[in-house]
Design a protein around this motif. Sequence first.
Motif, mmCIF file in Angstrom:
data_model
loop_
_atom_site.group_PDB
_atom_site.id
_atom_site.type_symbol
_atom_site.label_atom_id
_atom_site.label_comp_id
_atom_site.label_asym_id
_atom_site.label_seq_id
_atom_site.Cartn_x
_atom_site.Cartn_y
_atom_site.Cartn_z
ATOM 1 N N ARG A 196 -7.001 3.386 -11.660
ATOM 2 C CA ARG A 196 -6.254 4.435 -10.078
ATOM 3 C C ARG A 196 -4.788 4.445 -10.984
ATOM 4 N N ALA A 239 10.762 1.643 -11.044
ATOM 5 C CA ALA A 239 9.573 2.451 -10.249
ATOM 6 C C ALA A 239 10.236 3.061 -9.370
ATOM 7 N N LEU A 275 11.541 1.566 -6.522
ATOM 8 C CA LEU A 275 11.217 1.296 -5.299
ATOM 9 C C LEU A 275 12.233 -0.117 -4.813
ATOM 10 N N PHE A 301 -6.757 9.367 -6.045
ATOM 11 C CA PHE A 301 -5.343 9.738 -4.842
ATOM 12 C C PHE A 301 -4.658 10.353 -5.650
ATOM 13 N N GLY A 302 -3.682 9.649 -6.395
ATOM 14 C CA GLY A 302 -2.876 10.460 -8.172
ATOM 15 C C GLY A 302 -2.653 11.980 -7.818
ATOM 16 N N VAL A 338 10.764 7.856 -5.381
ATOM 17 C CA VAL A 338 9.574 7.146 -6.868
ATOM 18 C C VAL A 338 8.040 7.942 -6.874
ATOM 19 N N HIS A 339 8.366 8.573 -5.851
ATOM 20 C CA HIS A 339 6.880 9.492 -6.303
ATOM 21 C C HIS A 339 7.088 11.260 -7.262
ATOM 22 N N LEU A 376 4.830 7.527 -12.615
ATOM 23 C CA LEU A 376 4.151 5.661 -13.013
ATOM 24 C C LEU A 376 3.323 5.402 -13.027
ATOM 25 N N MET A 398 1.520 2.192 -11.875
ATOM 26 C CA MET A 398 1.307 0.554 -11.011
ATOM 27 C C MET A 398 0.864 -0.035 -10.699
ATOM 28 N N ALA A 453 3.285 5.656 -2.859
ATOM 29 C CA ALA A 453 4.068 6.151 -3.667
ATOM 30 C C ALA A 453 4.650 6.308 -4.559
ATOM 31 N N PHE A 473 -0.485 -4.186 -8.764
ATOM 32 C CA PHE A 473 0.291 -4.740 -7.883
ATOM 33 C C PHE A 473 -0.395 -6.276 -8.265
ATOM 34 N N LEU A 489 0.960 -1.326 0.383
ATOM 35 C CA LEU A 489 -0.364 0.090 -0.150
ATOM 36 C C LEU A 489 0.784 0.853 0.065
ATOM 37 N N ARG A 503 10.745 -3.034 -10.030
ATOM 38 C CA ARG A 503 10.717 -2.065 -8.736
ATOM 39 C C ARG A 503 11.799 -1.022 -8.796
ATOM 40 N N TYR A 519 -3.931 9.396 -13.735
ATOM 41 C CA TYR A 519 -2.693 10.577 -13.838
ATOM 42 C C TYR A 519 -2.130 10.656 -15.229
ATOM 43 N N ALA A 541 -3.508 -3.703 -3.809
ATOM 44 C CA ALA A 541 -3.327 -2.923 -3.020
ATOM 45 C C ALA A 541 -3.781 -1.309 -2.847
ATOM 46 N N MET A 562 -2.494 13.764 -5.372
ATOM 47 C CA MET A 562 -1.497 13.553 -4.787
ATOM 48 C C MET A 562 -0.440 15.075 -5.995
ATOM 49 N N ARG A 563 -1.359 15.330 -6.885
ATOM 50 C CA ARG A 563 -0.597 16.038 -8.095
ATOM 51 C C ARG A 563 -1.194 17.297 -7.571
#
Lengths: 265, 373
Positions: free
Chosen positions: B158, B62, B64, B110-111, B84-85, B89, B91, A167, B93, A162, B59, B162, B97, B114-115
């Motif tokens: 999700r 990404a 990570l 969410f994305g 990462v942020h 990109l 992703m 991130a 899972f 999560l 990863r 973005y 997730a 955050m922008r």
Amino acid sequence: MTDSVISLPIRILVLLLLLVIVAPLAVPMLMAFSDTPFLTFPPQGFTLRWFERVLFGPEAQTSFLFSLQLAFLATITALLLGVPAAAALVRYEFRGRSAIIGLMLSPVIVPLIVTGVALLQMFSSLGWGDTLTQLVIGHAVVCLPYVVRSVTASFVLVNRDLEDAAAVMGAPPHKVLTKIVWPQVRPGILAGAVFSFVVSFDDYPISMWLADGRHFPIPLYLHGLLERSIDPSIAAISTLVILFALLLVVVIEKVFGISIARLAT
Amino acid sequence: MKINISDAQIRGAHVQLEGLSKVYSGGTVGVDAIDLAVAPGEILALLGPSGCGKTTTLRMIAGLITPSAGEILIDGTSIVSLPVHRRNLGMLFQNYALFPHMSVLDNVAFGLSMRGVAKAEIAERSREALRLVQLEALADRLPKALSGGQQQRVALARAIVYRPRLLLLDEPLGALDKKLRESMQLELRQLCAQLGLTMVLVTHDQEEALTLADRIAVMRGGRIEQVGLGREVYEHPISAFVANFIGTSNLVDARIVSRDGDVTVLETDQGQSIHSTTRHGFALGDAVTVSIRPEHVTLAPSGASASGPNSLEGLVTQAVFKGQNLAIHLRVPGGADFVCTIPVAMTGSAVPAAGQIWRMTWPADRTIVVSRA
């Protein structure tokens, strides 16, 4: 499991267990209403004067308020130490990890009276005079295991994917913490806080060694009362303490929507 | 200008990995200096068994996992030092997730939040993305109220809301059942084409790699063993490992005894002669492995005259009905086990049965010479 699956013998066993746990609490709650100058069961008559005496008696009031203050400060201290500790214990593998867990949980294993006298010896040899600080430290030590246990449990459940997902979607580390980690560990922290508060509020063996006349928590007051006189005001105080703990749980459940029972398991 | 995901012409990112490595603190090499390029709009699958370094590679792209050495370039610009942020990109899972404490809509939003996108636009674009995966009706549900397939579609919405130019997929369909997985594979392919996204997919499922990806990079022990179009890798594997990882192969160890123009003559360890007319880079005397796909072997009753150079008799040990195909397992004197599949529709009156001797034949142009192991 649905109710229908639970067999009758199990139901009876559970009922008996609950009775054994709850019945002793019901006894003082009933005796508190007894219209007699001594403790008696079953109660005779009905009066509220013992509650009146306790609630409006200055000594009981002072002790009750002091216990609240102490429990609050001890809980804050235990949270400040316990939450980061739990997070680190779950997240990182490091040398001495299990030793640290063992040490932090030891107050639950070592008799409290031993912890209390050890603290007293340490404080007096250090020459610290501030009773409140001593009590807060003593209580925090006892409360810490409860915080660490419940917060650890909630951190274990946090899925690292999560955080990675957040991130990748553009969340900087502090946003990951506030938007993703915090909502998931909040119930565990809250549960730890409630346990901690109740443990401190009920504590006798630690306070016994560290308290003085001006810092006199309610369990000590109750004990003192028992030694001097045995009248239903003791039952009244006990009732109030029980109700207070119940109220705390109900508030957490209703207001925050968190099941303490579920978190404790 | 009204922003509309489905109409937007997004050109996928051009991804280049140069000498990308990951060495763990214990000295274990996770990824060993791989070079790889993914063209804009291409779907590339990193295929391999667990521990081959495919997930580590993904990863690292990404952000990570920090690479030990090497470069990751997006459209020619290194992103290795970007956190990462800031990589922008998308992703997917394996376990989706999804944020359990947020509604489907909030997950998708969410994305964008955050922008710092304006509230009204967030709502509009999130709904748009949900419409794209046909889940608009479930916007207010919590993820746990959704089925696995629905959850993966939310995760997809999700990840693309973005408008990233590169979508990374970490075994995204592994938790779904076969039917759903197949329909999701087609959906993903279509979406990628529609959005012009570049996709890098990690999978251990060769069928998924073949269905979903344009090109496949087969990884093994932190290195890329072979990379190429799905069909190319399937038809011309370079090693016994690849031949057996993508599809099934009959593998026979042999030595090259002569070359005459296109024809390579090999001799198996049991002394049988095999002809191959496929291209390979081996020399006389080399110890190699011959790979023959089960679908290229034809069976004839024992005693029938050999119709080509490649012919062996074997004892049928098992005949397994697989729906479309019949899988016949045979044992050749000397110990080699063969399997060949014949379409059920093609089986005539004589169907091989356990205990019988049958003659196998296969064409020389379907006989692939690969490196051993």
